[in-house]
Design an enzyme around this catalytic site. Structure first.
Site, PDB file in Angstrom:
ATOM      1  N   ASP A   5       8.352  -4.097  -2.368  1.00 47.47           N
ATOM      2  CA  ASP A   5       8.385  -3.014  -1.369  1.00 47.47           C
ATOM      3  C   ASP A   5       7.025  -2.642  -0.763  1.00 47.47           C
ATOM      4  O   ASP A   5       6.062  -2.415  -1.509  1.00 47.47           O
ATOM      5  CB  ASP A   5       8.889  -1.698  -1.976  1.00 47.47           C
ATOM      6  CG  ASP A   5      10.031  -1.844  -2.919  1.00 47.47           C
ATOM      7  OD1 ASP A   5      10.459  -2.974  -3.182  1.00 47.47           O
ATOM      8  OD2 ASP A   5      10.499  -0.814  -3.423  1.00 47.47           O
TER       9      ASP A   5
HETATM   10  N1  DQQ Z   1      11.674  -1.142  -5.872  1.00 46.15           N
HETATM   11  C1  DQQ Z   1      12.928  -0.573  -5.481  1.00 46.15           C
HETATM   12  C2  DQQ Z   1      12.630   0.894  -5.461  1.00 46.15           C
HETATM   13  C3  DQQ Z   1      11.709   1.074  -6.599  1.00 46.15           C
HETATM   14  C4  DQQ Z   1      10.880  -0.159  -6.546  1.00 46.15           C
HETATM   15  C5  DQQ Z   1      13.433  -1.112  -4.182  1.00 46.15           C
HETATM   16  C6  DQQ Z   1      10.475  -0.668  -7.904  1.00 46.15           C
HETATM   17  O1  DQQ Z   1      13.778   1.697  -5.580  1.00 46.15           O
HETATM   18  O2  DQQ Z   1      10.905   2.238  -6.494  1.00 46.15           O
HETATM   19  O3  DQQ Z   1      13.200  -2.473  -4.032  1.00 46.15           O
HETATM   20  O4  DQQ Z   1       9.627  -1.779  -7.798  1.00 46.15           O
END
Ligand code: DQQ
Length: 517
Positions: A5
């Site tokens: 992300d």
């Molecule tokens: N990745 C998710 C999120 C979280 C993060 C989405 C954890 O919900 O915070 O891809 O790496």
């Protein structure tokens, strides 16, 4: 190394910052820290030391996603999710150590963390409470922030308020929720102008402003959005009529594109979208290769004149990488033709093409049950002959066309209008493996009788990002050819329909390599 992300994108003192979820210890997801890179042009990037890493009881098991807000006095602040020693999800604040360093390399965590946490009284599920948005100011001068959650499969964007950015109180009602949508990850909530295609700062609201609520649905790993109205006095958000708040709604991208986040670029008055593009390969091969996950090319995003959808276009700066332009003269392409576009590095290229269809009489009838564009694209891939279409591009193609990725259109006669289908067909992308080769599809809201059908495709070895109709529908694919690599890669324009199509314009460029390491 594992990349996922985008986090906390912002511009500060003329420098763009991108943080992202990063595993410093391996190619897979895990050991999550906030890695950090900066840029002056959104194209070339300088990496810095990770900005936020687990160090305290409240984030010992991971520093998960979050967002940046520029506080009054020009002070950036980051809210992120910490995974505490009990594996609960809590929200924390971090601020730059030294505001006179435009690279903001060092961050300090608030001594008051965690600032928001699940308790016995607030009914928040400790395993479903993450990914704070950029905060915005309400008419009372107080801050609001929204956090992704779910309760019994009702997905929701929980709302918190604060006067000082440190003491946060949960609002009684979420900003918005929708039944049976599961966990909402990485919500993003921002205004768009209903009058002009420029970006707006996150706290702006008014009569000519609409709001966008984007949620990343963990059920399907797709990003969906609604367009709506935000009543900032009541803190309520309501999608406009016709804007669907489930997995039947609009997507930023109909391929691989997840956990996205926007920010307001105050230097250029635009809103810019970042997203994580996952691999389609399997975990063993990612480990062998040593990395996984990339960031999509940043996109400028604005509200379409119709008010019905967002428009997206690669940031202008990416055109700095263009070199070696090749143009195809205005051409009529007969059914059954495959025409090579040579003279560019086809494995790293930017292509803009438009198609003109004169005869639509013989277009295939659209069965009213064909409502799922992805299913339709997989049933009617590039090799299935049609009447009007398929026509489009064969990218990442090997010399003998054993391998190619087809990005194309097909036109149907619907109930009272023509329907354009846009597809990205990965079924022939690689002969060498059994990776996820899902064919992606989207409907494209263009009237082919009166408008040209435009397609722009950015190709970067394993990444194919396509923009239909000037950015009305977008599809991103990952491909892993074994023959169509480097100089063994070719680009073609094709028409596999019975009717001829005009190609009034095709320009293609080799793309230089950006500096990213
Ligand atoms: N990745 C998710 C999120 C979280 C993060 C989405 C954890 O919900 O915070 O891809 O790496």
């Amino acid at each position: 190394m594992g990349f996922s992300d985008p986090n906390g994108p912002m511009i500060y003192k003329g420098i763009y910052h991108l943080f992202y979820q990063y595993n410093p210890k391996g190619a897979e997801w895990g050991n999550i820290v906030w890695a950090h890179s900066t840029s002056t042009d959104l194209v070339n990037w300088t990496p810095h030391i990770p900005a936020i890493v687990p160090s305290q009881e409240y984030d010992a098991n991971g520093c998960w996603s979050g967002s940046a807000t520029i506080l009054p006095g020009y002070k950036p602040a980051v809210l992120y999710t910490g995974i505490n020693t009990q594996n609960q999800q809590v929200q924390n604040l971090a601020v730059p150590k030294n505001l006179s360093d435009p690279y903001l390399t060092e961050w300090v965590k608030s001594p008051l963390n965690p600032l928001m946490e699940p308790t016995a009284t607030n009914m928040i599920d400790p395993g479903s409470f993450r990914d704070p948005t950029t905060a915005w100011l309400g008419p009372d001068g107080g801050w609001r922030v929204s956090i992704g959650s779910q309760s019994n499969r009702t997905g929701m964007a929980i709302l918190y308020r604060s006067k000082d950015f440190v003491n946060w109180t949960k609002a009684e009602r979420p900003l918005y929720s929708a039944n049976d949508t599961g966990m909402w990850e990485c919500p993003d909530f921002f205004p768009v102008s209903a009058l002009v295609p420029v970006g707006l700062d996150t706290s702006i609201n008014g009569p000519d402003v609409k709001h966008v609520l984007k949620v990343s649905l963990s059920d399907s790993l797709n990003d969906y959005y609604t367009i709506g109205t935000y009543n900032s006095a009541m803190d309520t958000y309501a999608p406009v009529e016709g804007s669907v708040d489930s997995n039947l709604g609009l997507r930023y991208d109909y391929g691989k594109f997840y956990a996205s986040k926007t920010f307001f670029d105050s230097k250029n008055n635009r809103r810019i979208l970042w997203a994580w593009i996952k691999e389609s390969s399997n975990a063993d091969d990612d480990i062998k290769k040593g990395w996984s996950g990339v960031q999509a090319i940043p996109r400028t995003l604005w509200l379409d004149k119709s008010g019905k959808r967002l428009m997206q276009w690669p940031i202008l700066e990416i055109e700095k990488l263009r070199t070696n332009q090749v143009d195809l003269p205005n051409k009529l392409i007969e059914g059954g033709t495959i025409l090579e576009v040579s003279g560019i590095t086809a494995a790293q290229a930017d292509v803009e093409v438009s198609f003109e269809v004169k005869e639509l009489e013989k277009a295939e009838m659209l069965d009213p049950t064909w409502t799922n564009p992805q299913t339709l694209c997989s049933q009617k891939g590039a090799s299935i002959k049609g009447s009007v279409g398929p026509f489009g591009l064969l990218v990442m193609a090997s010399k003998g066309l054993q391998e190619y990725t087809a990005v194309f259109f097909r036109i149907f006669k619907g109930q009272n209008k023509y329907v354009v289908l846009m597809c990205s067909d990965q079924s022939r992308s690689s002969i060498g493996n059994s990776y996820d080769k899902t064919t992606y599809g989207a409907f494209l809201d263009v009237d082919p009788l009166h408008e040209k059908l435009s397609l722009r495709t950015l190709i970067d070895h394993s990444i194919v990002e396509s923009f239909g109709g000037g950015g009305k529908s977008c599809i991103t694919a990952r491909v892993y050819p074994v023959l169509a690599v480097e100089d063994g890669t070719h680009l073609h324009v094709f028409n596999n329909g019975a009717d001829s199509v005009g190609v009034p314009k095709l320009s293609a460029w080799s793309m230089k390599k950006a500096n990213i390491n």
